[in-house]
Motif scaffolding. Structure first.
Motif, PDB file in Angstrom:
ATOM      1  N   UNK A 266     -36.631  -7.379 -37.419  1.00  0.00           N
ATOM      2  CA  UNK A 266     -35.487  -6.847 -38.321  1.00  0.00           C
ATOM      3  C   UNK A 266     -36.396  -5.850 -39.266  1.00  0.00           C
ATOM      4  N   UNK A 267     -37.467  -5.488 -38.932  1.00  0.00           N
ATOM      5  CA  UNK A 267     -37.921  -4.329 -39.679  1.00  0.00           C
ATOM      6  C   UNK A 267     -37.407  -3.282 -39.616  1.00  0.00           C
ATOM      7  N   UNK A 268     -37.108  -2.066 -40.541  1.00  0.00           N
ATOM      8  CA  UNK A 268     -36.239  -0.975 -40.501  1.00  0.00           C
ATOM      9  C   UNK A 268     -36.984   0.066 -39.424  1.00  0.00           C
ATOM     10  N   UNK A 269     -36.312   1.068 -39.111  1.00  0.00           N
ATOM     11  CA  UNK A 269     -36.721   2.216 -38.182  1.00  0.00           C
ATOM     12  C   UNK A 269     -37.953   2.759 -38.949  1.00  0.00           C
ATOM     13  N   UNK A 270     -37.568   2.973 -40.244  1.00  0.00           N
ATOM     14  CA  UNK A 270     -38.856   3.792 -40.977  1.00  0.00           C
ATOM     15  C   UNK A 270     -40.061   2.811 -40.995  1.00  0.00           C
ATOM     16  N   UNK A 271     -39.992   1.679 -41.428  1.00  0.00           N
ATOM     17  CA  UNK A 271     -41.219   0.583 -41.307  1.00  0.00           C
ATOM     18  C   UNK A 271     -41.856   0.528 -40.010  1.00  0.00           C
ATOM     19  N   UNK A 272     -41.038   0.430 -38.865  1.00  0.00           N
ATOM     20  CA  UNK A 272     -41.630   0.397 -37.383  1.00  0.00           C
ATOM     21  C   UNK A 272     -42.366   1.738 -37.135  1.00  0.00           C
ATOM     22  N   UNK A 273     -41.865   2.562 -37.367  1.00  0.00           N
ATOM     23  CA  UNK A 273     -42.515   4.008 -36.872  1.00  0.00           C
ATOM     24  C   UNK A 273     -43.615   4.110 -37.749  1.00  0.00           C
ATOM     25  N   UNK A 274     -43.572   3.807 -38.826  1.00  0.00           N
ATOM     26  CA  UNK A 274     -44.963   3.796 -39.741  1.00  0.00           C
ATOM     27  C   UNK A 274     -45.999   3.201 -39.408  1.00  0.00           C
ATOM     28  N   UNK A 275     -45.716   1.729 -38.754  1.00  0.00           N
ATOM     29  CA  UNK A 275     -46.806   0.856 -38.437  1.00  0.00           C
ATOM     30  C   UNK A 275     -47.141   1.362 -37.280  1.00  0.00           C
ATOM     31  N   UNK A 276     -46.387   1.749 -36.200  1.00  0.00           N
ATOM     32  CA  UNK A 276     -46.661   2.375 -34.914  1.00  0.00           C
ATOM     33  C   UNK A 276     -47.792   3.636 -35.180  1.00  0.00           C
ATOM     34  N   UNK A 277     -47.654   4.474 -35.961  1.00  0.00           N
ATOM     35  CA  UNK A 277     -48.175   5.616 -36.259  1.00  0.00           C
ATOM     36  C   UNK A 277     -49.713   5.428 -36.709  1.00  0.00           C
ATOM     37  N   UNK A 278     -49.551   4.395 -37.613  1.00  0.00           N
ATOM     38  CA  UNK A 278     -50.912   3.858 -38.412  1.00  0.00           C
ATOM     39  C   UNK A 278     -51.837   3.559 -37.146  1.00  0.00           C
ATOM     40  N   UNK A 279     -51.281   2.729 -36.173  1.00  0.00           N
ATOM     41  CA  UNK A 279     -51.952   1.910 -35.193  1.00  0.00           C
ATOM     42  C   UNK A 279     -52.375   2.722 -34.303  1.00  0.00           C
ATOM     43  N   UNK A 280     -51.707   3.825 -34.008  1.00  0.00           N
ATOM     44  CA  UNK A 280     -52.142   4.920 -33.011  1.00  0.00           C
ATOM     45  C   UNK A 280     -53.501   5.539 -33.481  1.00  0.00           C
ATOM     46  N   UNK A 281     -53.578   5.704 -34.704  1.00  0.00           N
ATOM     47  CA  UNK A 281     -54.885   6.385 -35.306  1.00  0.00           C
ATOM     48  C   UNK A 281     -56.184   5.403 -35.085  1.00  0.00           C
ATOM     49  N   UNK A 282     -55.829   4.225 -35.177  1.00  0.00           N
ATOM     50  CA  UNK A 282     -57.097   3.400 -35.194  1.00  0.00           C
ATOM     51  C   UNK A 282     -56.720   2.255 -33.954  1.00  0.00           C
ATOM     52  N   UNK A 283     -56.341   2.372 -32.864  1.00  0.00           N
ATOM     53  CA  UNK A 283     -56.059   1.433 -31.772  1.00  0.00           C
ATOM     54  C   UNK A 283     -56.914   0.186 -31.694  1.00  0.00           C
ATOM     55  N   UNK A 284     -58.163   0.369 -31.963  1.00  0.00           N
ATOM     56  CA  UNK A 284     -59.054  -0.753 -31.698  1.00  0.00           C
ATOM     57  C   UNK A 284     -58.917  -1.952 -32.608  1.00  0.00           C
ATOM     58  N   UNK A 285     -58.182  -1.300 -33.935  1.00  0.00           N
ATOM     59  CA  UNK A 285     -57.887  -2.464 -34.850  1.00  0.00           C
ATOM     60  C   UNK A 285     -56.619  -3.218 -34.569  1.00  0.00           C
ATOM     61  N   UNK A 286     -55.862  -2.760 -33.814  1.00  0.00           N
ATOM     62  CA  UNK A 286     -54.670  -3.490 -33.253  1.00  0.00           C
ATOM     63  C   UNK A 286     -53.819  -3.681 -34.491  1.00  0.00           C
ATOM     64  N   UNK A 287     -53.471  -2.972 -35.422  1.00  0.00           N
ATOM     65  CA  UNK A 287     -52.874  -3.096 -36.548  1.00  0.00           C
ATOM     66  C   UNK A 287     -51.524  -3.458 -36.366  1.00  0.00           C
TER      67      UNK A 287
END
Length: 412
Positions: A266-287
Motif C-alpha cells: 500500500x506504499x504510495x506511488x512516490x514512495x515506490x518510485x523513490x525506493x526503486x530509483x535508489x535501488x537501481x543506483x546500487x543493485x548489489x545492496x538489494x535495497x
C-alpha cells in the motif's frame, strides 16, 4: 491522483464493463464493492494478496468492502483449465470458510463478511432452473473462456453451472446490500460478467452495477507468481513461516520488483518510485527487495514476526544462533537441511547425514581443517559427539561448515 487512476497505475485494471460508470462510482461516490474467495483450502496463498491489497486500497478511499467467502461455490469448484477439482465435503467447505474469514479479517476488520452458503443452500432445484437457469442460453455459457478451455477434455454439469451460482451471488448482494462493483482476477471475468447479465435481466438495463477485473500477477519471465521450490506459499504462518515469506520476496528478480510493490503493498506511488530509483543506483545492496520483503511480511504477519524474520535472516548470514528464541529457531529450521536422531550422534555421521559432507572421508577433512562448528564452537576431534548437554533448548544443534553452509540436528 484519483482512485481509478491509482488502480490503473498499480496494474489493477484489465477489463471494465463500463469505464465511465466505474470512474463515477470509485472517484465521486462511496459505494460497496465485493470480491469472493472460495475455501478450497484451509488457508489463502500469497497469490491472493493481489485481491487483498486491492480491497484494502479501495477501502482507504472510503468505500465499503464486502468480502464473500464461498462456502457454497467451494462445494462446486470453479472450472480449472486442466481437470475437475476434487469435491469438498460440506463440513470441509464450511470449516475452511471460517478459517479464511478469520484470516481475511486480519487485513480488513471493518469489511462486511458474507458466506454464500447462507442463501445458495436455500434455493431448490426447480427454482434454480426456472429463476436463474432460464436467463442464460447454452451458447452464452459455452462462449466463456473457462468453459472453452475444458471442452476437449470434458467438463461436468457441476462445474459448468459454477458461473450461474456466482451470478446469483452478485444479484443477491446487489439487491440486499446495494453492492454495485465486483472485482476479481481476469480468469474470473466470465463468471463476473455472468453476474452482471443476471442483474440486467432481473433489474433492467438502468442498473448501476459495474464489473472489473485485474491481470493475473506473473513473473517477468511469464511463470506463475507465488510458488517456491517447496510448493505454494501460504498466508497461514503454520504452513509458511514469516522467514520463508521474507526470503521469497528478498529473492525477487529486479524486473519484478516494481510490479510487486504496486500490486502487493500500500506504499504510495512516490514512495515506490523513490525506493526503486535508489535501488537501481546500487543493485548489489538489494535495497528494493529488502523493503518489499519487509512490507509484505509486516502486512501479513505484523511487526513482531517481521523482526523475527529479520533476526533469523541475520543469524543464517552470520552463523550466530545463540540469540534466537525457540520460535525463531523453528523458522530457521525450515531454511536448513535437518536430521532427527535419538540420543547423540558422532560429528562425522552428522556431517554426512545432513549432506554437509558427501562421505566420512570428506567429513574428516572438514574437521581437520577447522571448517566445522557446532553451535558456534569449533570442532577439532573426529570423535566429537553431539548431545543434548550442548544443544539449544536441550534439543537443537546447528552445524556450520565453512562460511555459508548450515544444517540442523534435532535430538530426541
Amino acid at each position: 491522483m484519483t482512485l481509478f487512476e491509482d488502480l490503473q497505475w498499480r496494474g489493477f485494471v484489465k477489463d471494465v464493463s463500463n469505464e465511465e460508470k466505474a470512474k463515477d462510482l470509485l472517484d465521486n461516490q462511496k459505494t460497496k464493492f465485493y470480491c469472493g474467495f472460495d475455501p478450497t483450502g484451509q488457508s489463502l496463498t500469497v497469490g491472493h494478496l493481489v485481491q487483498i491489497v486491492r480491497i484494502m486500497l479501495i477501502a482507504k478511499y472510503g468505500h465499503t468492502p464486502v468480502v464473500l467467502i464461498g462456502g457454497a461455490t467451494g462445494l462446486i469448484g470453479d472450472p480449472r483449465q486442466t481437470s475437475e477439482r476434487k469435491l469438498l465435503t460440506l463440513e470441509e467447505s464450511l470449516q475452511n470458510a471460517e478459517k479464511i474469514k478469520v484470516q481475511l479479517s486480519q487485513f480488513q476488520k471493518d469489511a462486511i463478511f458474507v458466506n454464500n452458503y447462507d442463501w445458495i443452500s436455500k434455493i431448490d432445484m426447480i427454482h434454480f432452473l426456472r429463476d436463474y437457469g432460464k436467463n442464460f442460453n447454452i451458447n452464452y455459457m459455452l462462449s466463456k473462456e473457462t468453459v472453452q478451455a475444458r471442452l476437449d477434455t470434458g467438463i461436468s454439469y457441476t462445474e459448468f453451472s459454477y458461473m450461474l451460482i456466482q451470478a446469483i451471488d452478485w444479484l443477491h448482494l446487489y439487491q440486499t446490500l446495494d453492492c454495485k462493483i465486483q472485482f476479481g482476477g481476469s480468469d474470473q471475468w466470465g463468471n463476473i460478467t455472468t453476474g452482471l447479465e443476471l442483474i440486467r435481466k432481473t433489474v433492467g438495463d438502468q442498473h448501476d452495477a459495474v464489473a472489473m477485473s485485474s491481470p493475473l500477477l506473473l513473473k517477468a519471465d511469464g511463470t506463475k507468481f507465488g510458488k517456491s521450490e517447496s510448493g505454494a506459499l501460504w498466508l497461514d504462518e503454520s504452513l509458511t513461516s514469516a522467514y520463508e515469506l521474507y526470503q521469497y520476496f528478498l529473492n525477487t528478480a529486479d524486473d519484478d520488483v516494481l510490479t510487486y510493490f504496486k500490486m502487493l503493498t500500500l506504499l504510495s506511488k512516490e514512495e515506490i518510485e523513490a525506493i526503486v530509483e535508489v535501488s537501481k543506483a546500487e543493485p548489489e545492496k538489494r535495497i528494493a527487495q529488502k523493503r518489499l520483503a519487509a512490507e509484505i511480511v509486516e502486512l501479513v504477519h505484523g511487526k513482531e514476526k517481521l523482526a523475527s524474520a529479520l533476526n533469523v535472516t541475520e543469524s543464517l548470514f552470520s552463523g550466530e544462533f545463540s540469540k534466537l528464541s525457540l520460535n525463531e529457531l523453528m523458522m530457521a529450521k525450515k531454511g536448513l537441511d535437518s536430521v532427527t536422531v535419538e540420543g547423540e550422534i558422532n560429528i562425522l555421521d552428522a556431517l554426512v547425514e545432513t549432506k554437509l559432507a558427501s562421505s566420512k572421508r570428506e567429513a574428516r577433512e572438514f574437521v581437520k581443517s577447522g571448517a566445522v562448528l557446532v553451535n558456534e564452537a569449533k570442532i577439532t576431534e573426529f570423535e566429537h559427539q553431539i548431545h543434548k548437554a550442548t544443544a539449544y533448548f536441550e534439543k537443537y544443534v546447528i552445524i556450520k561448515r565453512g562460511k555459508k553452509k548450515f544444517a540442523l540436528v534435532e535430538l530426541l
